[in-house]
Design an enzyme around this catalytic site. Structure first.
Site, short mmCIF file in Angstrom:
data_model
loop_
_atom_site.label_atom_id
_atom_site.label_comp_id
_atom_site.label_asym_id
_atom_site.label_seq_id
_atom_site.Cartn_x
_atom_site.Cartn_y
_atom_site.Cartn_z
N GLY B 46 -7.32 20.93 -32.65
CA GLY B 46 -8.40 21.89 -32.89
C GLY B 46 -8.49 22.35 -34.33
N CYS B 130 -8.81 28.14 -25.81
CA CYS B 130 -7.40 28.25 -26.18
C CYS B 130 -6.88 29.63 -25.74
CB CYS B 130 -7.19 28.09 -27.68
SG CYS B 130 -5.46 28.34 -28.14
N LYS B 165 -14.95 22.61 -24.06
CA LYS B 165 -13.70 22.48 -23.29
C LYS B 165 -13.45 23.82 -22.60
CE LYS B 165 -8.82 21.12 -23.89
NZ LYS B 165 -7.88 20.48 -24.84
N ASN B 192 -8.36 23.30 -19.93
CA ASN B 192 -7.37 23.70 -20.91
C ASN B 192 -6.18 24.26 -20.12
OD1 ASN B 192 -6.05 24.67 -23.29
ND2 ASN B 192 -8.03 24.88 -24.29
N THR B 193 -5.22 24.82 -20.80
CA THR B 193 -3.97 25.22 -20.12
C THR B 193 -4.13 26.53 -19.36
OG1 THR B 193 -3.30 26.29 -22.15
CG2 THR B 193 -2.50 24.06 -21.78
N GLY B 217 0.97 19.90 -18.12
CA GLY B 217 1.89 18.96 -17.50
C GLY B 217 1.60 18.76 -16.03
N GLY B 243 -5.41 17.45 -17.10
CA GLY B 243 -4.44 18.39 -16.56
C GLY B 243 -3.32 17.64 -15.88
#
Lengths: 279, 313
Positions: B46, B130, B165, B192-193, B217, B243
């Site tokens: 990013g 993010c 995203k 995203n996470t 993960g 993901g």
């Protein structure tokens, strides 16, 4: 060339209740490794642990005139090192490397003083070999908690490398930190041209870099930070480095000089001591 | 001969495998492990307009089948990227998807303008998700209006494909996909996470310097698959799924759930040589199932025999 190999465990030698040297059949990586470089290791095929862990290449192993593998010096502290400790001949360990920037190896008349703390001995077998091959006079300053945790002493003396030892309990050598005899000898060797190499806990690296600078010697230190990939992909293993324009910034003990983060996996793990800014 | 190519807006990808932003540096770091021209795309780390330091260490910690990260978007800024990285990416014939982040709507617009004029940029991925920086795009990504506004604003200034995203840290990610589509996005990428944390019980301190971080993960894969499935039902534009993908079978799960393309992140840390294995796995699947075009597989999940009442429609 970067190689990933499912390396067979050739042998696993336990040195103590938590130190071991594991020999891996990774000849292509071993042959390409320069002193100070590392491999990313994944023990076991499952997802615990998920990520690889970094290890300095300890020895490059030869057999019948050919490189047939490498060894890692490991101290059992977590899941991966526990699995390495428990490994038996015939197991496989995924091994990616060689990675990172190696040590710059000095030639005579410069002397090489390698300073190791605990498992920080790891990069100094290959570096010692490279120095001896160049006929550079080499000393290993090696500190550990006790004499029982000083390993491979004969290996180094057999190559003509002088040993200076220190233990926290005083069982062998100086009692206390290895920087005590380092400082004493630097004071004595006022005229000798010396390159100081160091690997160990960061407080030791900081102290070594500081002592070397005090005595106007260059140092190269190998750092270990929490690393996710070893390839520059994840930006986890960063370490603060002095900004170039501030290279001469004296800095006080309390304020950190202007710095920026670099990835220790690809910009390091070996750095010039004077370039690092300590936390 | 199987056809793995897929279409995202005006962009044709040679295959559906994209290196995920934040997990692949600027791409050039991995050139020794993978021929970047064999990837569908490379989503680079990013970029803000300016260089950024990121958070102090510790920045990552491993968790069961996953990891938390709070890197804080350390980066070289768009100008250095164009000068120092893009020429090399062009030489390596990578399909470059630039992930852009801003603190304000104007910064996204400015970044989009600058990158639209740069040679060798194939698409823009808008990082509005993010979880680790408070001034970043997450404020856009957690508001339907914010998402709509930033996508519309970028849409107006670029002809490059625009792919926001999306964050999974919202109640209904599909509504964000819909807002993106309404604003003119060419696709959406997700997830995203997941915002998460880990604590050292001995010191009682958070392990990450940022206290919280994003979980990625294999641990998150089933949730991500469900979210891709929901988004596929909500929009007509392509969904790029990600993901926890660590095998071809994982990637296929996303594609069948509705992903036109997929991104691989954390698994690349473990195995930088994973890309050839993923491609082989996709090709092998196509052969076994007598499929010619992977695009025919997108969203082909068969729920006919299942009770579908659980999902809101």
């Amino acid at each position: 060339m970067l190689v990933d190999v499912e390396a067979r465990v050739i042998r696993n030698t336990r040195l103590s209740s938590d130190y071991n040297v594991i020999a891996l059949a990774a000849p292509d990586i071993a042959a390409a490794t320069a002193p100070g470089q590392f491999v990313m290791v994944k023990s076991g095929r499952g997802r615990d642990p998920l990520l690889r862990r970094p290890f300095s290449v300890f020895e490059v192993l030869w057999s019948n005139g050919r490189v047939d593998g490498l060894s890692l010096l490991s101290k059992r502290v977590g899941v991966t090192t526990g699995m390495l400790f428990d490994s038996v001949e015939g197991d496989t360990v995924s091994c990616l490397g060689p990675l990172g920037q190696p040590f710059a190896v000095v030639d005579p008349p410069a002397e090489a003083w390698m300073v190791a703390g605990g498992v920080g001995l790891a990069p100094f077998a290959t570096l010692g070999d490279a120095l001896v091959a160049r006929k550079t006079t080499t000393t290993l300053f090696y500190g550990a908690r006790s004499g029982a945790e000083l390993f491979y002493l004969d290996w180094f003396t057999a190559r003509g490398i002088r040993l200076v030892l220190a233990t926290e309990d005083g069982s062998i050598g100086d009692r206390g930190r290895i920087t005590v005899p380092l400082e004493r000898e630097l004071r004595r060797a006022a005229s000798a041209e010396v390159m100081v190499y160091a690997c160990g806990p960061e407080p030791m690296l900081e102290a070594v870099a500081r002592v070397a600078a005090t005595f106007k010697r260059q140092s190269q230190v190998s750092v270990e930070r929490v690393m996710g990939c070893g390839m520059g992909g994840c930006y986890s293993c960063v370490i603060p480095v002095r900004d170039a324009h501030a290279a001469q910034h004296a800095g006080s003990e309390r304020t950190r000089p202007p710095h920026h983060y670099v990835r220790s996996c690809i910009a390091g793990p070996v750095f010039r001591g004077e370039d690092l800014v300590w936390d | 001969m199987t056809d793995l190519s897929v279409q995202i807006g005006s962009l044709r990808l040679r295959n559906p495998l994209i290196a995920a932003s934040g997990c692949f540096g600027y791409g050039v770091e991995y050139a020794e492990a993978v021929d970047l021209s064999t990837l569908g795309g490379v989503a680079v780390k990013g970029l803000f307009l300016k260089e950024r330091e990121g958070h102090p260490p510790e920045r990552i910690v491993e968790t069961p089948s996953g990891m938390l990260n709070a890197i804080g978007l350390q980066g070289i800024g768009v100008h250095r990227f164009i000068r120092e990285k893009l020429p090399e990416l062009r030489r390596l014939r990578a399909t470059v998807i630039v992930n852009i982040c801003g603190s304000t709507l104007d910064e996204y617009v400015e970044l989009a303008r600058i990158l639209s004029d740069a040679e060798g940029v194939a698409a823009l991925e808008l990082n509005i998700s993010c979880p680790n920086i408070k001034e970043g795009g997450i404020t856009f990504g957690c508001s339907l209006h914010g998402t709509f506004d930033v996508v519309s604003a970028v849409r107006k200034v670029t002809s490059l494909p625009v792919v926001p995203k999306l964050t999974p840290n919202v109640a209904d990610v599909a509504s964000f996909a819909k807002a993106s589509e309404d604003a003119g996005a060419d696709g959406v990428s997700l997830v995203n996470t997941f915002l998460a944390m880990a604590i050292d019980v001995d010191t009682r301190r958070p392990i990450l310097s940022n206290i919280v971080g994003g979980l990625s993960g294999p641990a998150i894969r089933p949730i991500a698959v469900r979210m891709v499935y929901e988004c596929r039902r909500a929009v007509k534009i392509p969904v790029i799924g990600m993901g926890g993908i660590a095998s071809a079978s994982d990637a296929l799960e996303f594609i069948i759930a509705g992903a036109t393309a997929v991104q691989v992140g954390t698994a690349n840390f473990v195995d930088p040589f994973i890309w050839a294995k993923l491609l082989d796995g996709l090709n092998d699947y196509m052969r076994r199932h007598n499929l010619e075009r992977i695009s025919d597989l997108v969203g082909t999940i068969d729920t006919s025999a299942r009770d579908k009442q659980w999902i809101s429609s």
